[in-house]
Design a protein around this motif. Structure first.
Motif, PDB file in Angstrom:
ATOM      1  N   ALA A 262     -10.213  -1.419  -0.632  1.00  0.00           N
ATOM      2  CA  ALA A 262     -11.424  -0.816  -0.031  1.00  0.00           C
ATOM      3  C   ALA A 262     -10.926   0.250   0.698  1.00  0.00           C
ATOM      4  CB  ALA A 262     -12.128  -1.859   0.597  1.00  0.00           C
ATOM      5  N   SER A 263      -9.912   0.311   1.644  1.00  0.00           N
ATOM      6  CA  SER A 263      -9.347   1.264   2.149  1.00  0.00           C
ATOM      7  C   SER A 263      -8.999   2.486   1.553  1.00  0.00           C
ATOM      8  CB  SER A 263      -8.202   1.111   3.188  1.00  0.00           C
ATOM      9  OG  SER A 263      -7.805   2.136   4.008  1.00  0.00           O
ATOM     10  N   TRP A 264      -8.223   2.658   0.440  1.00  0.00           N
ATOM     11  CA  TRP A 264      -7.929   3.598  -0.586  1.00  0.00           C
ATOM     12  C   TRP A 264      -9.183   4.147  -1.313  1.00  0.00           C
ATOM     13  CZ3 TRP A 264      -8.982   4.268  -5.725  1.00  0.00           C
ATOM     14  CH2 TRP A 264      -8.456   5.115  -6.227  1.00  0.00           C
ATOM     15  N   CYS A 265     -10.231   3.244  -1.517  1.00  0.00           N
ATOM     16  CA  CYS A 265     -11.404   4.022  -2.144  1.00  0.00           C
ATOM     17  C   CYS A 265     -12.115   4.743  -1.053  1.00  0.00           C
ATOM     18  CB  CYS A 265     -12.386   2.944  -2.580  1.00  0.00           C
ATOM     19  SG  CYS A 265     -11.956   1.859  -3.846  1.00  0.00           S
ATOM     20  N   LYS A 266     -12.142   4.380   0.349  1.00  0.00           N
ATOM     21  CA  LYS A 266     -12.984   5.091   1.088  1.00  0.00           C
ATOM     22  C   LYS A 266     -12.290   6.263   2.028  1.00  0.00           C
ATOM     23  CE  LYS A 266     -16.294   5.448   4.249  1.00  0.00           C
ATOM     24  NZ  LYS A 266     -17.651   5.790   3.778  1.00  0.00           N
ATOM     25  N   THR A 267     -10.995   6.332   2.190  1.00  0.00           N
ATOM     26  CA  THR A 267     -10.013   7.224   2.869  1.00  0.00           C
ATOM     27  C   THR A 267      -8.951   7.691   1.771  1.00  0.00           C
ATOM     28  OG1 THR A 267      -8.298   5.655   3.801  1.00  0.00           O
ATOM     29  CG2 THR A 267     -10.475   5.857   4.806  1.00  0.00           C
ATOM     30  N   GLY A 268      -8.560   7.205   0.851  1.00  0.00           N
ATOM     31  CA  GLY A 268      -7.303   7.863   0.227  1.00  0.00           C
ATOM     32  C   GLY A 268      -5.955   7.031   0.455  1.00  0.00           C
ATOM     33  N   VAL A 269      -5.975   6.333   1.444  1.00  0.00           N
ATOM     34  CA  VAL A 269      -4.950   5.687   2.090  1.00  0.00           C
ATOM     35  C   VAL A 269      -5.065   4.240   1.941  1.00  0.00           C
ATOM     36  CG1 VAL A 269      -3.466   5.282   4.155  1.00  0.00           C
ATOM     37  CG2 VAL A 269      -4.888   7.583   3.964  1.00  0.00           C
ATOM     38  N   SER A 270      -4.031   3.463   1.119  1.00  0.00           N
ATOM     39  CA  SER A 270      -4.071   1.998   1.142  1.00  0.00           C
ATOM     40  C   SER A 270      -3.361   1.540   2.172  1.00  0.00           C
ATOM     41  CB  SER A 270      -2.935   1.937  -0.508  1.00  0.00           C
ATOM     42  OG  SER A 270      -3.231   0.583  -0.686  1.00  0.00           O
ATOM     43  N   ASP A 271      -4.270   0.557   2.843  1.00  0.00           N
ATOM     44  CA  ASP A 271      -3.747   0.119   4.237  1.00  0.00           C
ATOM     45  C   ASP A 271      -4.642  -1.356   4.417  1.00  0.00           C
ATOM     46  OD1 ASP A 271      -2.726   0.387   6.790  1.00  0.00           O
ATOM     47  OD2 ASP A 271      -4.480   0.685   7.601  1.00  0.00           O
ATOM     48  N   SER A 272      -3.887  -2.043   5.087  1.00  0.00           N
ATOM     49  CA  SER A 272      -4.368  -3.399   5.371  1.00  0.00           C
ATOM     50  C   SER A 272      -4.193  -3.578   7.007  1.00  0.00           C
ATOM     51  CB  SER A 272      -3.994  -4.527   4.607  1.00  0.00           C
ATOM     52  OG  SER A 272      -4.497  -5.749   5.067  1.00  0.00           O
ATOM     53  N   LYS A 273      -5.094  -3.581   7.958  1.00  0.00           N
ATOM     54  CA  LYS A 273      -4.854  -3.932   9.175  1.00  0.00           C
ATOM     55  C   LYS A 273      -4.538  -5.421   9.256  1.00  0.00           C
ATOM     56  CE  LYS A 273      -6.849  -3.452  13.882  1.00  0.00           C
ATOM     57  NZ  LYS A 273      -6.095  -4.171  14.395  1.00  0.00           N
ATOM     58  N   GLN A 274      -5.019  -6.179   8.661  1.00  0.00           N
ATOM     59  CA  GLN A 274      -4.923  -7.549   8.621  1.00  0.00           C
ATOM     60  C   GLN A 274      -3.459  -8.022   8.427  1.00  0.00           C
ATOM     61  OE1 GLN A 274      -8.451 -10.114   6.883  1.00  0.00           O
ATOM     62  NE2 GLN A 274      -8.275  -8.380   5.737  1.00  0.00           N
ATOM     63  N   ILE A 275      -2.819  -7.409   7.321  1.00  0.00           N
ATOM     64  CA  ILE A 275      -1.592  -7.706   7.081  1.00  0.00           C
ATOM     65  C   ILE A 275      -0.611  -7.207   8.071  1.00  0.00           C
ATOM     66  CG2 ILE A 275       0.381  -7.116   5.528  1.00  0.00           C
ATOM     67  CD1 ILE A 275      -1.703  -9.039   4.352  1.00  0.00           C
ATOM     68  N   LYS A 276      -1.011  -5.915   8.935  1.00  0.00           N
ATOM     69  CA  LYS A 276      -0.215  -5.292   9.816  1.00  0.00           C
ATOM     70  C   LYS A 276      -0.418  -6.244  10.991  1.00  0.00           C
ATOM     71  CE  LYS A 276      -0.124  -0.906   8.485  1.00  0.00           C
ATOM     72  NZ  LYS A 276      -0.846   0.635   8.702  1.00  0.00           N
ATOM     73  N   ASP A 277      -1.403  -6.719  11.399  1.00  0.00           N
ATOM     74  CA  ASP A 277      -1.766  -7.553  12.558  1.00  0.00           C
ATOM     75  C   ASP A 277      -0.978  -9.080  12.424  1.00  0.00           C
ATOM     76  OD1 ASP A 277      -3.260  -5.629  13.661  1.00  0.00           O
ATOM     77  OD2 ASP A 277      -5.050  -6.769  13.260  1.00  0.00           O
ATOM     78  N   PHE A 278      -0.680  -9.589  11.091  1.00  0.00           N
ATOM     79  CA  PHE A 278      -0.329 -10.716  10.923  1.00  0.00           C
ATOM     80  C   PHE A 278       1.055 -10.900  10.526  1.00  0.00           C
ATOM     81  CE2 PHE A 278      -4.529 -12.318  10.329  1.00  0.00           C
ATOM     82  CZ  PHE A 278      -4.707 -13.256  10.875  1.00  0.00           C
ATOM     83  N   LEU A 279       1.746  -9.879   9.732  1.00  0.00           N
ATOM     84  CA  LEU A 279       2.989  -9.638   9.281  1.00  0.00           C
ATOM     85  C   LEU A 279       3.372  -8.076   9.553  1.00  0.00           C
ATOM     86  CD1 LEU A 279       2.641 -11.382   5.780  1.00  0.00           C
ATOM     87  CD2 LEU A 279       3.620 -12.427   8.009  1.00  0.00           C
TER      88      LEU A 279
END
Length: 115
Positions: free
Chosen positions: A96-113
């Motif tokens: 969803a991040s890639w679709c919206k911004t062009g950047v493949s990112d996951s805040k959830q993953i960064k917060d947990f791991l």
């Protein structure tokens, strides 16, 4: 909610309420594109199926940040049928991040791991 919005719902896991977010792209016609789980492709599902009766939220971005709605939906459409799910590197939030911004990112993953 509007066409091209990155939307999300909180989901439960192992009887823990709201443990994670399921992310998708609002297609503007009552459907959502999302990764469902590791064994599925990226489908187009109804908003009702996406929400599972939970409140749906819109991810907020600053003015001018991200693609225009038509481009967001086309980017999501371009990945229909993809089978490249990876919890750490290519999950529903990355998609969803890639679709919206062009950047493949996951805040959830960064917060947990912190990887």
């Amino acid at each position: 909610m509007a066409r091209g919005d990155r939307i999300y719902v909180y989901r439960n896991l192992w009887e823990l309420d709201g443990l994670y977010q399921q992310n998708g792209i609002d297609c503007g016609d009552g459907t959502v594109r999302q990764y469902l789980n590791p064994s599925d492709t990226i489908p187009r599902t109804s908003l009702e199926t996406f929400s599972r009766g939970n409140p749906v939220y819109v991810a907020e971005y600053g003015d001018g940040f991200g693609y225009i709605p038509h481009v967001v939906v086309e980017r999501a459409k371009s990945r229909l049928g993809e089978r490249e799910y990876n919890l750490l590197f290519n999950n529903c939030e990355h998609f969803a991040s890639w679709c919206k911004t062009g950047v493949s990112d996951s805040k959830q993953i960064k917060d947990f791991l912190p990887i």
